[in-house]
Write an enzyme that holds these catalytic residues in place. Structure first.
Site, short mmCIF file in Angstrom:
data_model
loop_
_atom_site.label_atom_id
_atom_site.label_comp_id
_atom_site.label_asym_id
_atom_site.label_seq_id
_atom_site.Cartn_x
_atom_site.Cartn_y
_atom_site.Cartn_z
N TYR A 1 33.90 14.70 46.80
CA TYR A 1 34.70 13.83 47.46
C TYR A 1 35.53 14.39 48.43
O TYR A 1 36.50 14.41 48.71
CB TYR A 1 35.77 13.41 46.57
CG TYR A 1 36.34 12.06 46.84
CD1 TYR A 1 35.94 11.17 47.80
CD2 TYR A 1 38.01 11.75 46.39
CE1 TYR A 1 36.57 9.98 48.23
CE2 TYR A 1 38.39 10.49 46.88
CZ TYR A 1 37.91 9.53 47.85
OH TYR A 1 38.46 8.74 48.12
N SER A 2 34.66 15.17 49.22
CA SER A 2 35.03 15.76 50.55
C SER A 2 34.03 15.65 51.61
O SER A 2 32.87 15.45 51.22
CB SER A 2 35.61 17.09 50.53
OG SER A 2 34.44 17.76 49.80
N TRP B 1 36.02 16.99 40.39
CA TRP B 1 35.49 16.75 39.33
C TRP B 1 34.58 17.90 38.82
O TRP B 1 33.82 17.89 38.00
CB TRP B 1 34.27 15.31 39.41
CG TRP B 1 35.13 14.30 39.34
CD1 TRP B 1 35.71 13.41 38.14
CD2 TRP B 1 35.70 13.46 40.49
NE1 TRP B 1 36.37 12.54 38.79
CE2 TRP B 1 36.34 12.45 40.03
CE3 TRP B 1 35.58 13.70 41.84
CZ2 TRP B 1 36.91 11.57 41.09
CZ3 TRP B 1 35.98 12.65 42.79
CH2 TRP B 1 36.71 11.46 42.21
N GLY B 2 34.87 19.06 39.25
CA GLY B 2 34.25 20.40 39.02
C GLY B 2 33.05 20.92 39.40
O GLY B 2 32.37 21.61 39.39
N SER C 1 45.02 15.79 38.01
CA SER C 1 44.57 14.45 37.73
C SER C 1 44.00 14.51 36.33
O SER C 1 42.93 15.18 36.08
CB SER C 1 43.37 14.03 38.71
OG SER C 1 42.53 13.16 38.24
N GLU D 1 42.07 12.19 34.86
CA GLU D 1 40.89 11.81 34.85
C GLU D 1 39.66 12.82 35.42
O GLU D 1 39.01 13.12 34.49
CB GLU D 1 40.86 10.52 35.88
CG GLU D 1 39.34 10.04 36.02
CD GLU D 1 38.88 9.10 35.08
OE1 GLU D 1 37.72 8.99 34.75
OE2 GLU D 1 39.83 8.50 34.03
N GLN D 2 40.12 13.51 36.41
CA GLN D 2 39.31 14.48 36.95
C GLN D 2 39.34 15.92 35.87
O GLN D 2 38.39 16.32 35.56
CB GLN D 2 39.64 15.13 38.24
CG GLN D 2 39.52 14.15 39.28
CD GLN D 2 39.86 14.81 40.59
OE1 GLN D 2 40.51 15.60 40.65
NE2 GLN D 2 39.26 14.13 41.81
N CYS E 1 38.41 5.41 58.44
CA CYS E 1 38.36 6.71 58.42
C CYS E 1 37.12 7.09 58.83
O CYS E 1 37.19 8.05 59.98
CB CYS E 1 38.45 7.08 56.76
SG CYS E 1 40.12 7.24 56.06
#
Length: 394
Positions: A126-127, A168-169, A189, A191-192, A349
């Site tokens: 996510y980047s 998320w690893g 987080s 969740e993460q 964005c």
């Protein structure tokens, strides 16, 4: 662009000889006043609420026109006053003390994991991806991003690595599998944390990769390498000195750190009010002048800076297209208003990276000036070498 007001009257703007041709209808008679006072916030909320409809063209076309004319908007007296007020209030807006930082992160990253599967790559990166040719798939570009970062870290088997903001690893697992590193990932987080921990167990890497719920200010270890991808935007200007002081304290004397973050090519400013309210509370993308001033005071060496200009625009284009393809599934998880919010976020964005001052910087830092080779050739050399997971130490 043609604007149809709430009475049905048409208002054409621009010569119409280039770029997208857009027609929008304003369904609320007070919307023009709201847009005048707070353009971004009012436009985003109107799209979410359905009080503005796009009758010709697309959302991306509309936002392309808007971001192509930002300079005129900023020069308007109301725009200038608005910008000055935002700059005065930005430290308050970026309140990221420990308790607030956790709440701000949860607002965005503790959404349903099923949502992120609808538009991210398989590894949930996510980047900003890294497009060497521009023809890569999203999966390939994200894989290249991870290897580009590892090359700048000069990772070797057995090195202890701290991931400040581990998502998320995916990057932590890649560093362990590809380079044999021992990685500790920090996240705020829940969740993460759950997903990343499960992924480490499934991959058989839980002895070399661990994830913990911890703020960077709370960690007390020492590491050979530190990497932070997509987390610095959540630090806040009031905490930059603490952030870089902490990196220096956690690094071994020969250590290297890599900070990958969104920045701006113009002077220090403030966060877009719509993004701050709905997407990233407490977030801010800094000017390099703000970042480097804090680095200088920490005593760290800046050993490399790379600016990725259009890479994130391409990443966001992929995300937007994937989200649109899975929009019905997203609506089943949340609702129509959420879907409109999310597509506005991704499209706005992308437009900011194509037409505005936004960019991504990769900042390599070290405690010693000789921590990395004299030239940048080592980055390409590391990326090209053939390293397989079975070749590295367990």
């Amino acid at each position: 662009m043609t604007v149809i007001d709430a009475t049905g009257r048409l208002h054409p703007f621009g010569p119409g000889d280039s770029g997208p041709d857009v027609t929008v209808r304003l369904c609320d008679p007070l919307l023009p006043l709201r847009i005048l006072l707070r353009p971004s916030l009012a436009l985003g909320e109107a799209y979410m609420d359905g009080t503005i409809s796009i009758e010709k063209g697309t959302l991306r076309d509309l936002l392309h026109l808007c971001t192509s004319n930002l300079e005129a908007l900023d020069q308007h007296p109301i725009g200038a006053l608005r910008g000055e007020l935002d700059r005065l209030l930005r430290r308050l807006q970026q309140d990221n003390r420990l308790a607030r930082a956790r709440a701000n992160i949860a607002h965005h990253y503790d959404l349903s994991g099923a949502l992120y599967d609808l538009f991210l790559d398989r590894d949930r990166q996510y980047s900003c991806a890294y497009f060497q040719t521009g023809a890569e798939s999203l999966e390939d570009a994200q894989e290249k991003k991870k290897h580009h970062i590892m090359a700048k870290l000069l990772l070797e088997p057995g090195m202890r690595v701290l991931g400040v903001g581990s998502g998320w690893g995916g990057l932590a697992l890649e560093m362990a599998q590809t380079a044999g590193a021992d990685v500790t990932g920090l996240t705020l987080s829940q969740e993460q944390l759950a997903v990343a921990t499960e992924r480490a167990v499934t991959a058989g890497l839980s002895s070399r990769v661990r994830f913990v719920m911890r703020n960077y200010r709370e960690d007390q270890g020492t590491y050979d390498r530190i990497v932070s991808v997509g987390m610095f935007e959540h630090v806040g200007v009031a905490h930059y000195r603490t952030y870089f002081d902490t990196l220096r304290q956690r690094l071994n004397p020969e250590g290297i750190a890599l900070v990958h973050a969104i920045g701006r090519a113009d002077p220090p400013g403030s966060t877009d009010p719509w993004l701050r309210k709905y997407i990233f509370p407490g977030g801010y993308c800094p000017a390099l002048s703000e970042v480097l001033a804090a680095v200088e005071r920490s005593g760290l060496w800046v050993t490399d800076i790379e600016i990725l200009r259009l890479h994130y625009a391409e990443t966001l284009r992929h995300w937007f297209e994937r989200f649109q393809a899975n929009r019905d599934r997203a609506k089943a998880i949340y609702d129509e208003r959420f879907c409109r919010m999310w597509e506005f976020y991704l499209a706005a964005c992308e437009a900011a990276f194509r037409n505005g001052p936004m960019m991504v910087f990769q900042l390599q830092l070290a405690r010693r000036r000789d921590a990395v080779p004299l030239t940048r050739d080592y980055i390409t050399d590391w990326e090209r070498r053939d390293v397989r997971a079975e070749d590295v130490a367990p």
